[in-house]
Design a protein around this motif. Structure first.
Motif, PDB file in Angstrom:
ATOM      1  N   LEU A   1      38.053 -52.586  93.095  1.00  0.00           N
ATOM      2  CA  LEU A   1      38.083 -51.702  94.263  1.00  0.00           C
ATOM      3  C   LEU A   1      36.670 -51.467  94.806  1.00  0.00           C
ATOM      4  CD1 LEU A   1      40.592 -49.051  92.811  1.00  0.00           C
ATOM      5  CD2 LEU A   1      41.137 -51.142  94.104  1.00  0.00           C
ATOM      6  N   LEU A   2      36.587 -50.779  95.897  1.00  0.00           N
ATOM      7  CA  LEU A   2      35.300 -50.488  96.515  1.00  0.00           C
ATOM      8  C   LEU A   2      34.448 -49.607  95.609  1.00  0.00           C
ATOM      9  CD1 LEU A   2      33.314 -50.508  98.896  1.00  0.00           C
ATOM     10  CD2 LEU A   2      34.601 -48.591  99.879  1.00  0.00           C
ATOM     11  N   VAL A   3      35.073 -48.631  94.942  1.00  0.00           N
ATOM     12  CA  VAL A   3      34.312 -47.732  94.088  1.00  0.00           C
ATOM     13  C   VAL A   3      33.681 -48.493  92.924  1.00  0.00           C
ATOM     14  CG1 VAL A   3      36.307 -47.079  92.654  1.00  0.00           C
ATOM     15  CG2 VAL A   3      34.362 -45.525  92.857  1.00  0.00           C
ATOM     16  N   GLY A   4      34.366 -49.491  92.410  1.00  0.00           N
ATOM     17  CA  GLY A   4      33.808 -50.290  91.325  1.00  0.00           C
ATOM     18  C   GLY A   4      32.581 -51.053  91.766  1.00  0.00           C
ATOM     19  N   ARG A   5      32.622 -51.609  92.976  1.00  0.00           N
ATOM     20  CA  ARG A   5      31.455 -52.330  93.490  1.00  0.00           C
ATOM     21  C   ARG A   5      30.291 -51.392  93.764  1.00  0.00           C
ATOM     22  NH1 ARG A   5      35.688 -54.948  96.171  1.00  0.00           N
ATOM     23  NH2 ARG A   5      35.303 -53.847  98.125  1.00  0.00           N
ATOM     24  N   LEU A   6      30.593 -50.179  94.235  1.00  0.00           N
ATOM     25  CA  LEU A   6      29.524 -49.195  94.469  1.00  0.00           C
ATOM     26  C   LEU A   6      28.881 -48.769  93.149  1.00  0.00           C
ATOM     27  CD1 LEU A   6      31.179 -46.930  97.209  1.00  0.00           C
ATOM     28  CD2 LEU A   6      29.298 -48.568  97.506  1.00  0.00           C
ATOM     29  N   ILE A   7      29.703 -48.540  92.132  1.00  0.00           N
ATOM     30  CA  ILE A   7      29.158 -48.192  90.811  1.00  0.00           C
ATOM     31  C   ILE A   7      28.310 -49.339  90.288  1.00  0.00           C
ATOM     32  CG2 ILE A   7      29.747 -47.696  88.413  1.00  0.00           C
ATOM     33  CD1 ILE A   7      32.273 -46.279  89.455  1.00  0.00           C
ATOM     34  N   ASP A   8      28.791 -50.572  90.479  1.00  0.00           N
ATOM     35  CA  ASP A   8      28.065 -51.746  89.991  1.00  0.00           C
ATOM     36  C   ASP A   8      26.725 -51.896  90.696  1.00  0.00           C
ATOM     37  OD1 ASP A   8      28.452 -53.862  88.033  1.00  0.00           O
ATOM     38  OD2 ASP A   8      28.278 -55.251  89.714  1.00  0.00           O
TER      39      ASP A   8
ATOM     40  N   SER B   1      33.154 -51.125  87.104  1.00  0.00           N
ATOM     41  CA  SER B   1      31.971 -51.945  87.398  1.00  0.00           C
ATOM     42  C   SER B   1      31.957 -53.153  86.477  1.00  0.00           C
ATOM     43  CB  SER B   1      30.701 -51.106  87.183  1.00  0.00           C
ATOM     44  OG  SER B   1      29.593 -51.908  86.859  1.00  0.00           O
ATOM     45  N   GLU B   2      31.767 -54.334  87.053  1.00  0.00           N
ATOM     46  CA  GLU B   2      31.735 -55.558  86.257  1.00  0.00           C
ATOM     47  C   GLU B   2      30.574 -55.554  85.277  1.00  0.00           C
ATOM     48  OE1 GLU B   2      32.994 -59.540  85.189  1.00  0.00           O
ATOM     49  OE2 GLU B   2      33.958 -57.825  86.149  1.00  0.00           O
ATOM     50  N   GLY B   3      29.389 -55.110  85.735  1.00  0.00           N
ATOM     51  CA  GLY B   3      28.212 -55.114  84.876  1.00  0.00           C
ATOM     52  C   GLY B   3      28.359 -54.173  83.692  1.00  0.00           C
TER      53      GLY B   3
ATOM     54  N   TYR C   1      24.093 -61.652  84.018  1.00  0.00           N
ATOM     55  CA  TYR C   1      24.737 -60.934  85.130  1.00  0.00           C
ATOM     56  C   TYR C   1      23.697 -60.154  85.937  1.00  0.00           C
ATOM     57  CZ  TYR C   1      28.014 -58.014  87.699  1.00  0.00           C
ATOM     58  OH  TYR C   1      28.712 -57.387  88.709  1.00  0.00           O
ATOM     59  N   VAL C   2      22.769 -59.515  85.237  1.00  0.00           N
ATOM     60  CA  VAL C   2      21.716 -58.746  85.917  1.00  0.00           C
ATOM     61  C   VAL C   2      20.826 -59.662  86.750  1.00  0.00           C
ATOM     62  CG1 VAL C   2      19.629 -57.368  85.522  1.00  0.00           C
ATOM     63  CG2 VAL C   2      21.723 -56.860  84.250  1.00  0.00           C
ATOM     64  N   TYR C   3      20.495 -60.833  86.207  1.00  0.00           N
ATOM     65  CA  TYR C   3      19.662 -61.784  86.938  1.00  0.00           C
ATOM     66  C   TYR C   3      20.305 -62.179  88.272  1.00  0.00           C
ATOM     67  CZ  TYR C   3      16.573 -62.704  82.920  1.00  0.00           C
ATOM     68  OH  TYR C   3      15.655 -62.598  81.905  1.00  0.00           O
ATOM     69  N   ARG C   4      21.644 -62.382  88.262  1.00  0.00           N
ATOM     70  CA  ARG C   4      22.312 -62.833  89.477  1.00  0.00           C
ATOM     71  C   ARG C   4      22.339 -61.746  90.546  1.00  0.00           C
ATOM     72  NH1 ARG C   4      27.862 -64.451  87.768  1.00  0.00           N
ATOM     73  NH2 ARG C   4      27.390 -63.722  85.672  1.00  0.00           N
ATOM     74  N   ASP C   5      22.335 -60.471  90.145  1.00  0.00           N
ATOM     75  CA  ASP C   5      22.185 -59.338  91.076  1.00  0.00           C
ATOM     76  C   ASP C   5      23.232 -59.347  92.193  1.00  0.00           C
ATOM     77  OD1 ASP C   5      21.056 -56.981  92.005  1.00  0.00           O
ATOM     78  OD2 ASP C   5      19.558 -58.009  93.249  1.00  0.00           O
ATOM     79  N   GLN C   6      24.465 -59.574  91.842  1.00  0.00           N
ATOM     80  CA  GLN C   6      25.560 -59.549  92.809  1.00  0.00           C
ATOM     81  C   GLN C   6      26.608 -58.557  92.315  1.00  0.00           C
ATOM     82  OE1 GLN C   6      26.890 -63.599  93.035  1.00  0.00           O
ATOM     83  NE2 GLN C   6      25.010 -64.334  94.032  1.00  0.00           N
ATOM     84  N   ALA C   7      26.797 -57.482  93.063  1.00  0.00           N
ATOM     85  CA  ALA C   7      27.687 -56.408  92.630  1.00  0.00           C
ATOM     86  C   ALA C   7      29.149 -56.845  92.687  1.00  0.00           C
ATOM     87  CB  ALA C   7      27.471 -55.175  93.499  1.00  0.00           C
ATOM     88  N   HIS C   8      29.867 -56.614  91.591  1.00  0.00           N
ATOM     89  CA  HIS C   8      31.301 -56.900  91.511  1.00  0.00           C
ATOM     90  C   HIS C   8      31.975 -55.732  90.810  1.00  0.00           C
ATOM     91  CE1 HIS C   8      30.920 -61.097  92.778  1.00  0.00           C
ATOM     92  NE2 HIS C   8      29.863 -61.184  91.978  1.00  0.00           N
ATOM     93  N   GLY C   9      33.241 -55.535  91.096  1.00  0.00           N
ATOM     94  CA  GLY C   9      33.991 -54.488  90.427  1.00  0.00           C
ATOM     95  C   GLY C   9      35.359 -54.331  91.030  1.00  0.00           C
TER      96      GLY C   9
END
Length: 582
Positions: A363-370, A334-336, A353-361
């Motif tokens: 693979l797919l699992v990283g974005r889901l965790i983010d 997870s990027e965050g 990063y929290v203010y922008r509220d855009q999930a990054h990470g």
């Protein structure tokens, strides 16, 4: 019967709410005042008997119809949220000050059932100084009777959105007074339903207020009906024992049903209320200072506990250790979480990063965790705090322009400064100057890049600075008439350091200028944060000391500012306040 004037006031979202005003008998403009809050489903018209039977004729009396009740607008039994009802009360009290000259030191608040929870939540969250608080049968925990009713309502609300529940309560379960029973059954203004969002919000707010009752320190009287079929008694007793009030009293009313102030033998309860109010007003207003709460207050004790390790073989210790392990391994996808681990979860980089509220990470699992990380209740609260900051800055800018001045903004702990620049983008008039300061040179460089990206370099300056250096703050140039301090004081437990910062700002801001400051009086995940997340300060555990709103506001008053407005999220986590330099 005292005759009521029928009036309206405008609340925070533009709605016009109905209220009644019973002028004091021979009290004049300086008369003290009682504000009465009706029970759930009811309205102010059913409080006439209390005004008459209390026989406090030298007090002016006020009572509203809560939105969705009586003659106030809105779907019956509904509100945008329970927090909106609390905000309505804040607007009502401020309206009484401007329209009727009723100031806090001359005001007593009397709430019943749901109205009592609204009153207690307002006292806790907004910390407006008043003389005393009376709570009759507060609905801190409603008897729903159906097993797993709350869990079921919560699930259904998440699946289908808001809906309405019809009350099972009959008049005979409220009072043994035949006339009160008859009038309840025949009153067409009584709302028999309550919305799911209001009911669930009520239950959540009540739990929070009972848990953090030590933050309430004004004189409090609690009336508990012995045979209440509507709400539970245990949370009322817990609330009383936890109260931080040096002056408090509790009366159990033998044989009473839920409508404590409308029961057959209500003169017993009313005598308690009358005696308490008269005694409180007969003595000088208490000067209960919280400036030393960082050394001996209940949140200081909480901070010390959070700094102590849990027992070696504690299941909670094991649970937190597994959470830390998961974050430092799988969580790095997870990027965050990765940003938090590298620079601190309370750092300017992490908050941006929290203010922008855009999930990054990865693979797919990283974005889901983010996405799960960004949806944590604390981060949702931070984003609502940002929205409230924009509201506060817009309100301050409007006031400055109305006074014929050019707006000069300074933020002394701006991080990347994104929320300040977002607020500037929404203003009708461009500020004359913007100063963005931060202790981190990296944050200042990022802020400068944002300034240039938005073509504000000609009016904006970014610089490294210490937000606790009183002399440096006092010499801010250009001299600001709007200073913003967001997300800073929550990170430091020392009141003396905060006071130095505020005094420096008071020297910098000219009389009539504005200060926007944030607070964190509550956090449901404060132990999880302390035992799993790290701070920007050398990777140490992120242990926070909560400041009650009353403590924070006293620091601001001591430095020379007066609060004029406040915003808070629905969970009661983060506050944003607007104050004016006296």
């Amino acid at each position: 019967m005292r005759q009521a004037q029928e009036l309206e006031f405008t609340t925070h979202d533009g709605s016009r709410l109905f209220y009644r005003h019973w002028p004091a008998v021979n009290g004049g403009d300086a008369a003290p005042a009682l504000v009465l809050l009706h029970r759930g489903h009811e309205h102010s018209g059913r409080l006439q008997h209390i005004v008459d039977e209390l026989a406090l004729e030298h007090f002016a009396c006020f009572a509203w119809d809560a939105r969705g009740h009586g003659r106030s607008p809105g779907a019956r039994g509904d509100s945008p949220s329970f927090a909106a009802l609390v905000k309505d009360l804040d607007c009502f009290v401020r309206h009484l000050q401007t329209a009727h000259g009723v100031h806090g030191e001359r005001l007593a608040l009397i709430g019943q059932s749901v109205g009592a929870v609204i009153a207690a939540t307002w006292v806790h969250d907004y910390a407006t100084p008043i003389r005393c608080l009376v709570l009759a049968a507060p609905a801190f925990k409603v008897k729903l009777y159906v097993p797993l009713a709350r869990a079921g309502l919560t699930l259904l609300y998440r699946l289908r959105g808001n809906f309405f529940i019809t009350s099972y309560v009959k008049a005979k379960f409220l009072s043994q007074d035949a006339e009160r029973i008859r009038s309840y059954d025949e009153d067409r203004l009584i709302a028999r339903a309550i919305s799911a969002r209001v009911l669930l919000g009520l239950l959540a707010a009540a739990e929070r207020i009972v848990d953090d009752a030590p933050a309430i320190r004004l004189p409090v009287q609690l009336l508990i009906p012995e045979k209440d079929w509507v709400v539970y008694r245990a949370p009322q007793e817990q609330f009383f024992h936890r109260l931080g009030s040096p002056r408090k009293e509790c009366h159990v009313l033998p044989g009473f049903l839920h409508d404590a102030l409308g029961e057959r033998d209500r003169q017993i309860a009313l005598a308690h209320v009358r005696d308490f109010v008269e005694r409180v007003f007969a003595s000088p207003a208490t000067a209960d200072s919280l400036l030393q709460a960082d050394r001996d207050g209940h949140t200081h004790a909480e901070e010390l506990r959070l700094r102590q390790p849990l027992p070696a073989f504690s299941l909670r210790r094991l649970g937190f250790a597994l959470t830390r392990l998961a974050m430092r391994s799988l969580g790095r996808l997870s990027e965050g979480i990765r940003i938090g681990l590298d620079s601190g979860f309370d750092s300017g980089r992490s908050l941006d990063y929290v203010y922008r509220d855009q999930a990054h990470g990865a693979l797919l699992v990283g974005r889901l965790i983010d996405r799960g990380y960004l949806n944590a209740i604390g981060w949702r609260g931070v984003r609502i705090r940002r929205a409230h900051l924009l509201q506060a800055m817009a309100a301050a800018a409007q006031a400055v322009h109305a006074a014929g001045q050019a707006l000069r903004i300074a933020d002394i702990a701006a991080g990347y400064g994104r929320y300040v620049l977002d607020a500037v983008d929404r203003l009708r008039e461009r500020p004359a100057s913007i100063v963005l300061r931060d202790f981190s040179a990296a944050n200042v460089a990022q802020a400068q890049a944002l300034v240039e990206e938005r073509h504000l370099a000609e009016i904006a300056r970014c610089e490294v600075g210490d937000a606790f250096d009183q002399d440096a703050l006092a010499s801010l140039q250009p001299r600001p008439n709007l200073v913003v301090v967001s997300g800073l004081y929550e990170l430091f437990s020392d009141n003396e350091a905060v006071l130095r910062s505020l005094r420096g700002l008071a020297q910098a801001v000219e009389a009539g200028g504005y200060l926007i400051y944030t607070g964190q009086p509550w956090h449901p995940q404060i132990e999880m944060i302390a035992r799993t997340l790290t701070s920007h300060r050398g990777g140490q555990p992120w242990v926070m000391r909560r400041r009650s709103q009353a403590e924070l506001d006293e620091l601001v008053r001591t430095a020379g500012f007066a609060k004029v407005e406040q915003w808070i999220d629905d969970w009661g986590i983060f506050t944003v306040s607007l104050a004016r330099r006296r």
